[in-house]
Motif scaffolding. Structure first.
Motif, PDB file in Angstrom:
ATOM      1  N   PRO A  70       0.794  -1.237   0.000  1.00  0.00           N
ATOM      2  CA  PRO A  70       0.000   0.000   0.000  1.00  0.00           C
ATOM      3  C   PRO A  70       0.817   1.273   0.000  1.00  0.00           C
ATOM      4  N   TYR A  71       2.113   1.201   0.323  1.00  0.00           N
ATOM      5  CA  TYR A  71       2.943   2.407   0.398  1.00  0.00           C
ATOM      6  C   TYR A  71       4.397   2.004   0.209  1.00  0.00           C
ATOM      7  N   SER A  72       5.336   2.867   0.539  1.00  0.00           N
ATOM      8  CA  SER A  72       6.742   2.618   0.219  1.00  0.00           C
ATOM      9  C   SER A  72       7.310   1.452   1.021  1.00  0.00           C
ATOM     10  N   ASN A  73       8.334   0.830   0.446  1.00  0.00           N
ATOM     11  CA  ASN A  73       8.902  -0.375   1.042  1.00  0.00           C
ATOM     12  C   ASN A  73       9.822  -0.095   2.228  1.00  0.00           C
ATOM     13  N   ASP A  74      10.054   1.187   2.567  1.00  0.00           N
ATOM     14  CA  ASP A  74      10.830   1.509   3.763  1.00  0.00           C
ATOM     15  C   ASP A  74       9.932   1.919   4.922  1.00  0.00           C
ATOM     16  N   MET A  75       8.626   1.799   4.758  1.00  0.00           N
ATOM     17  CA  MET A  75       7.680   2.121   5.822  1.00  0.00           C
ATOM     18  C   MET A  75       7.287   0.836   6.545  1.00  0.00           C
ATOM     19  N   ASP A  76       6.847   0.975   7.770  1.00  0.00           N
ATOM     20  CA  ASP A  76       6.618  -0.195   8.602  1.00  0.00           C
ATOM     21  C   ASP A  76       5.190  -0.183   9.153  1.00  0.00           C
TER      22      ASP A  76
END
Length: 451
Positions: free
Chosen positions: A167-173
């Motif tokens: 759903p969003y960037s791959n560096d977000m958790d």
């Protein structure tokens, strides 16, 4: 007998399974061509202007994309909708600059009760094409609202029949992987995701080969953290590994279109959401992601459409991501909703002939507070403000004191020589343009969103 590809079988396919799964198409090469064109948009994350062989990279090997450039059209002066993720994706989906649709900055997944995302008031390219009878699928990064926070921000609420991605960037958790509305993996195995997104896109194409389809393949690589099953292959390090893997799987998708006999009915577009972050090449351009210098927003753009787009053409006039929606709609004989101001311009004549289309001024909105920093008119670009400093470090954005700055991009693509003192009348003209355009955009947003 034809091979059957299910969502679960593709989801679980390994590297060896890829070759087996993709070996046999679900239709023969004699499948009748559709009268209505298919559209495939391959949209990658943080790819620099200089990261492809056909844009001058001496290190990254991209034979598939270089082949697209030879068989189709390569744009030299194409711009993303923003120098950061969310507003750039909003530009692709709506044909509007991010601030106009109330998405001026990057969205984050936390806190979960934040009501931020694309509004149901906006009509996406997927919704327009569904009206025209298209099957629509998104495979990859959405980043226009967190479905876990608000169900109405799910891409399947905005015109897509099928969703497989994050759903969003791959560096977000955390980084969940959605299969339609179900989270099937958390955190996602990032090293395998480029392949798996490609497999799902191929499966969707097979399923809908006898009807018009729109595939939005939004790879989240080469955004950091970099991860790839091609690790160690590229002379350009981990960034190059990711780009070369994407190139390979674009080739797998193109081969499938050939095998299904629908390649000549399909328009394939390849581009990036913004320029490179900490690694990657902006070519001979100054600036990087998060900046409204050329390196932050000028990106590769390739379009291949056999029999429509002239082979081996190079288009040297400006274009921008907001133009994609009105161009595709023009190709199917549709128009944007008359009650919506659209920032994009129809470039179909340029695609078909290679001849210049004057699409008007290019505006450069930054992705921090949605400030309008610059405008390009012809060869001239005026900065009245600019984002500077590290991105997402906690220090935020700062405006530099040297503006206004005026550059001639034809002779000075590096934006090294400020000509504002030589052309004060042009500075004032372009500054007036910025003020007027931004005031009108903000009035439009206030009328729709009350802010």
């Amino acid at each position: 007998m034809t091979a059957t590809v299910t969502r679960r079988s593709v989801l679980g396919a390994g590297a060896a399974g890829l070759a087996t799964t993709l070996a046999a198409p679900s239709a023969s090469a004699s499948t009748p061509r559709s009268r209505t064109p298919n559209f495939v948009v391959v949209y990658v994350d943080d790819l620099g202007y200089g990261d492809l062989g056909c844009y001058g990279s001496p290190l990254v090997r991209t034979p598939v994309l270089d082949g697209m450039a030879r068989r189709g059209m390569r744009f030299t002066d194409f711009y993303s909708g923003s120098p950061v993720c969310t507003p750039s994706r909003a530009a692709l989906m709506t044909g509007c600059y991010g601030p106009r649709v109330n998405l001026p900055a990057v969205l984050f997944p936390y806190p979960r009760d934040v009501d931020e995302g694309i509004s149901a008031e906006e009509t996406t390219i997927a919704e327009y094409l569904k009206r025209e009878g298209y099957a629509t699928g998104i495979f990859g990064k959405w980043h226009l609202g967190d479905p876990a926070s608000r169900a109405e921000h799910h891409p399947m609420e905005h015109g897509f029949d099928r969703y497989f991605g994050i759903p969003y960037s791959n560096d977000m958790d955390p980084v969940p992987l959605y299969d339609d509305r179900e989270i099937v993996e958390e955190p996602v195995d990032q090293a395998t995701i480029t392949r798996r997104l490609s497999e799902q896109a191929v499966a969707f194409v097979r399923e809908h080969a006898d009807e018009p389809f729109f595939v939005y393949l939004a790879h989240h690589q080469p955004h950091e953290p970099l991860a790839s099953e091609f690790a160690g292959r590229s002379a350009a390090g981990a960034h190059g590994d990711s780009v070369e893997e994407i190139d390979h799987y674009v080739g797998v998708l193109l081969d499938e279109l050939d095998a299904l006999g629908i390649r000549e009915d399909t328009c394939v577009v390849f581009t990036s959401d913004n320029g490179p972050w900490y690694v990657g090449s902006a070519g001979d351009l100054y600036g990087r992601k998060a900046e409204t210098y050329e390196g932050g927003m000028r990106v590769p753009f390739l379009v291949e459409w056999p029999g429509v787009v002239p082979r081996g053409a190079t288009y040297r006039e400006p274009g921008q991501l907001v133009d994609l929606l009105p161009t595709i709609l023009a190709a199917v004989g549709a128009r944007p909703d008359p009650g919506r101001v659209i920032d994009g311009h129809d470039l179909l004549t340029a695609w078909r002939t290679g001849r210049r289309v004057d699409r008007g001024d290019i505006f450069y909105y930054e992705g921090g507070n949605g400030r309008l920093n610059a405008v390009r008119r012809g060869d001239w670009k005026l900065h009245v403000s600019r984002a500077a400093g590290p991105y997402f470090t906690g220090r935020g954005f700062s405006s530099t004191a040297e503006t206004p700055q005026l550059f001639n991009l034809r002779t000075d693509p590096e934006e090294s020589y400020d000509l504002s003192e030589h052309r004060p009348e042009l500075v004032e003209e372009l500054a007036d343009t910025i003020r007027a355009f931004d005031a009108a955009l903000r009035a439009d947003r206030a009328a729709r969103y009350g802010s």
